[in-house]
Design a protein around this motif. Sequence first.
Motif, PDB file in Angstrom:
ATOM      1  N   ILE A  26      47.948  36.243  48.669  1.00 16.10           N
ATOM      2  CA  ILE A  26      47.804  37.164  47.537  1.00 16.10           C
ATOM      3  C   ILE A  26      47.224  36.432  46.333  1.00 16.10           C
ATOM      4  O   ILE A  26      46.294  36.917  45.676  1.00 16.10           O
ATOM      5  N   VAL A  27      47.756  35.240  46.040  1.00 16.28           N
ATOM      6  CA  VAL A  27      47.293  34.460  44.882  1.00 16.28           C
ATOM      7  C   VAL A  27      45.840  34.050  45.062  1.00 16.28           C
ATOM      8  O   VAL A  27      45.025  34.163  44.132  1.00 16.28           O
ATOM      9  N   GLU A  28      45.487  33.574  46.244  1.00 14.44           N
ATOM     10  CA  GLU A  28      44.111  33.143  46.502  1.00 14.44           C
ATOM     11  C   GLU A  28      43.135  34.295  46.301  1.00 14.44           C
ATOM     12  O   GLU A  28      42.083  34.135  45.662  1.00 14.44           O
ATOM     13  N   SER A  29      43.469  35.470  46.813  1.00 13.39           N
ATOM     14  CA  SER A  29      42.583  36.623  46.688  1.00 13.39           C
ATOM     15  C   SER A  29      42.454  37.078  45.238  1.00 13.39           C
ATOM     16  O   SER A  29      41.358  37.382  44.754  1.00 13.39           O
ATOM     17  N   ALA A  30      43.582  37.112  44.523  1.00 14.42           N
ATOM     18  CA  ALA A  30      43.556  37.540  43.127  1.00 14.42           C
ATOM     19  C   ALA A  30      42.759  36.564  42.264  1.00 14.42           C
ATOM     20  O   ALA A  30      41.997  36.977  41.390  1.00 14.42           O
ATOM     21  N   CYS A  31      42.926  35.282  42.517  1.00 13.73           N
ATOM     22  CA  CYS A  31      42.180  34.273  41.746  1.00 13.73           C
ATOM     23  C   CYS A  31      40.677  34.384  42.012  1.00 13.73           C
ATOM     24  O   CYS A  31      39.865  34.243  41.093  1.00 13.73           O
ATOM     25  N   HIS A  32      40.322  34.641  43.256  1.00 17.71           N
ATOM     26  CA  HIS A  32      38.902  34.802  43.591  1.00 17.71           C
ATOM     27  C   HIS A  32      38.296  35.972  42.825  1.00 17.71           C
ATOM     28  O   HIS A  32      37.199  35.868  42.267  1.00 17.71           O
ATOM     29  N   LEU A  33      39.019  37.089  42.781  1.00 19.67           N
ATOM     30  CA  LEU A  33      38.524  38.260  42.059  1.00 19.67           C
ATOM     31  C   LEU A  33      38.459  37.995  40.555  1.00 19.67           C
ATOM     32  O   LEU A  33      37.545  38.470  39.874  1.00 19.67           O
ATOM     33  N   CYS A  34      39.418  37.254  40.019  1.00 19.35           N
ATOM     34  CA  CYS A  34      39.392  36.916  38.586  1.00 19.35           C
ATOM     35  C   CYS A  34      38.099  36.203  38.210  1.00 19.35           C
ATOM     36  O   CYS A  34      37.550  36.407  37.123  1.00 19.35           O
ATOM     37  N   VAL A  35      37.623  35.369  39.115  1.00 18.55           N
ATOM     38  CA  VAL A  35      36.462  34.535  38.810  1.00 18.55           C
ATOM     39  C   VAL A  35      35.145  35.260  39.112  1.00 18.55           C
ATOM     40  O   VAL A  35      34.189  35.164  38.344  1.00 18.55           O
ATOM     41  N   TYR A  36      35.104  36.016  40.200  1.00 18.45           N
ATOM     42  CA  TYR A  36      33.824  36.518  40.680  1.00 18.45           C
ATOM     43  C   TYR A  36      33.620  38.026  40.517  1.00 18.45           C
ATOM     44  O   TYR A  36      32.523  38.522  40.769  1.00 18.45           O
ATOM     45  N   CYS A  37      34.633  38.770  40.121  1.00 22.91           N
ATOM     46  CA  CYS A  37      34.471  40.214  39.968  1.00 22.91           C
ATOM     47  C   CYS A  37      34.027  40.540  38.548  1.00 22.91           C
ATOM     48  O   CYS A  37      34.586  40.014  37.573  1.00 22.91           O
ATOM     49  N   ALA A  38      33.041  41.416  38.424  1.00 20.51           N
ATOM     50  CA  ALA A  38      32.523  41.786  37.105  1.00 20.51           C
ATOM     51  C   ALA A  38      33.245  42.986  36.499  1.00 20.51           C
ATOM     52  O   ALA A  38      33.010  43.309  35.335  1.00 20.51           O
ATOM     53  N   ASP A  39      34.106  43.630  37.254  1.00 15.80           N
ATOM     54  CA  ASP A  39      34.821  44.809  36.776  1.00 15.80           C
ATOM     55  C   ASP A  39      36.023  44.377  35.943  1.00 15.80           C
ATOM     56  O   ASP A  39      36.966  43.754  36.454  1.00 15.80           O
ATOM     57  N   GLY A  40      36.030  44.727  34.665  1.00 19.49           N
ATOM     58  CA  GLY A  40      37.115  44.318  33.783  1.00 19.49           C
ATOM     59  C   GLY A  40      38.463  44.844  34.197  1.00 19.49           C
ATOM     60  O   GLY A  40      39.491  44.156  34.048  1.00 19.49           O
ATOM     61  N   ASN A  41      38.519  46.058  34.722  1.00 16.82           N
ATOM     62  CA  ASN A  41      39.791  46.631  35.163  1.00 16.82           C
ATOM     63  C   ASN A  41      40.363  45.852  36.338  1.00 16.82           C
ATOM     64  O   ASN A  41      41.584  45.660  36.442  1.00 16.82           O
ATOM     65  N   VAL A  42      39.484  45.396  37.213  1.00 18.54           N
ATOM     66  CA  VAL A  42      39.936  44.612  38.364  1.00 18.54           C
ATOM     67  C   VAL A  42      40.501  43.275  37.899  1.00 18.54           C
ATOM     68  O   VAL A  42      41.569  42.846  38.339  1.00 18.54           O
ATOM     69  N   VAL A  43      39.781  42.601  37.001  1.00 16.57           N
ATOM     70  CA  VAL A  43      40.237  41.293  36.511  1.00 16.57           C
ATOM     71  C   VAL A  43      41.582  41.443  35.793  1.00 16.57           C
ATOM     72  O   VAL A  43      42.499  40.642  35.997  1.00 16.57           O
ATOM     73  N   SER A  44      41.721  42.464  34.964  1.00 18.94           N
ATOM     74  CA  SER A  44      42.987  42.687  34.259  1.00 18.94           C
ATOM     75  C   SER A  44      44.117  42.937  35.251  1.00 18.94           C
ATOM     76  O   SER A  44      45.246  42.436  35.068  1.00 18.94           O
TER      77      SER A  44
END
Length: 389
Positions: free
Chosen positions: A191-209
């Motif tokens: 879960i942590v690995e996937s969330a961290c990946h999205l924090c860095v590479y996802c451009a959607d602000g709602n997803v990062v938040s």
Amino acid sequence: MSSRDRDTKSLQDKLKVFFKKGATAPLPARNELLVSGELERELGPEAPLHRRLRALRDTAERVLLVRVQEGGVEKIWTCTRDLLDDSNTEARHSTLCLLRNIAEGQADHLQIMRTILFHYLRDTHPTHSPEDTQLRFKLLHTLTNTGKNINYGSWLPQIQAPPQLVEFLQLIINVVKFNATYLDEPVVHGIVESACHLCVYCADGNVVSSCLALLEAVVSYSLLPRAALGTFVAALCRTVNMEHYCQTSWKEMVEILREAGSSPAPAGAPSDEGDAGLVRGAVFYINMSLWGPRRVPTLQVSFLAVLPAFLKALEGQQPVVTYEVLVGVQSAVSRAPLELCEPAWDVLLRILRAALQQDKSYEPPNEMIHSKLHALITTIEQMADSGQS
């Protein structure tokens, strides 16, 4: 007894008889869905597909409104299970809609069927059609009560792709908050690995938040695996560079640093000097937690454990990193000059020399770095004149 009394008693007797009959009478059929042999035939494999689809839609509407007879959900599952593997998209989707409605409308009466449906989602996850992803997620979302109830299984699919990504992340947040005792370390690590990946590479602000909220839940419930610490810290080092996520990132890093105490590990700068955002974030956290206005009192790290990392960070010759290092050194010199021992001053002066060389190399000149550098030199000169260094 007067005639009026007899009439009153007669009326009371009639009312008693009326309500007694009502109390013992069976519930009307419309208050319970009876899975009759006829309905089983309409839903089952023997019926033509168009009739099965019609029966699926009609049953899906009714299971939301009335209770299904005991054992009826199991009968519906037996009759319709084959459609979930059908090549016809409408057949699969109609069946998934029915199952979702069953999970919602019969939530208090599912019993063993809850586990059966959950195992179906788990076992068919690797091979299911991409067309079914959204409906399968909705079934999982309803089946787990938005992630609050997974005590009958420990499986969760990997973090999904849009369009239901934010909703899925909220489900995982609820899983962490309401089912922490059921989560094994490898599950949390994933879960942590996937969330961290999205924090860095996802451009959607709602997803990062949402990912940051998920990471905060993991930390708050003391679930962060030690093996995932590096990935976690690196993600926060990057997100802190963005104003919208800065406060949230700092809040989560403080929790990690408080647990670190005197350990120098969190204070070391990342090794990837080519990633300016990563290194700049690391320097920012070190400065803020040790010498900044929001320092973490429980974090005890010597200058000699930190300043060499600052010097190492300058080797990448990234202006944004150089400026942050100068800000950090300025804070250290201004707030704790008497704590700087002679070896620490030696490293600090080497940092100044490296920054001066970079300042001279910029074309056109970098005014922010130039101004900060000379302000720092002025501060040190004034300290020397007053005997503080």
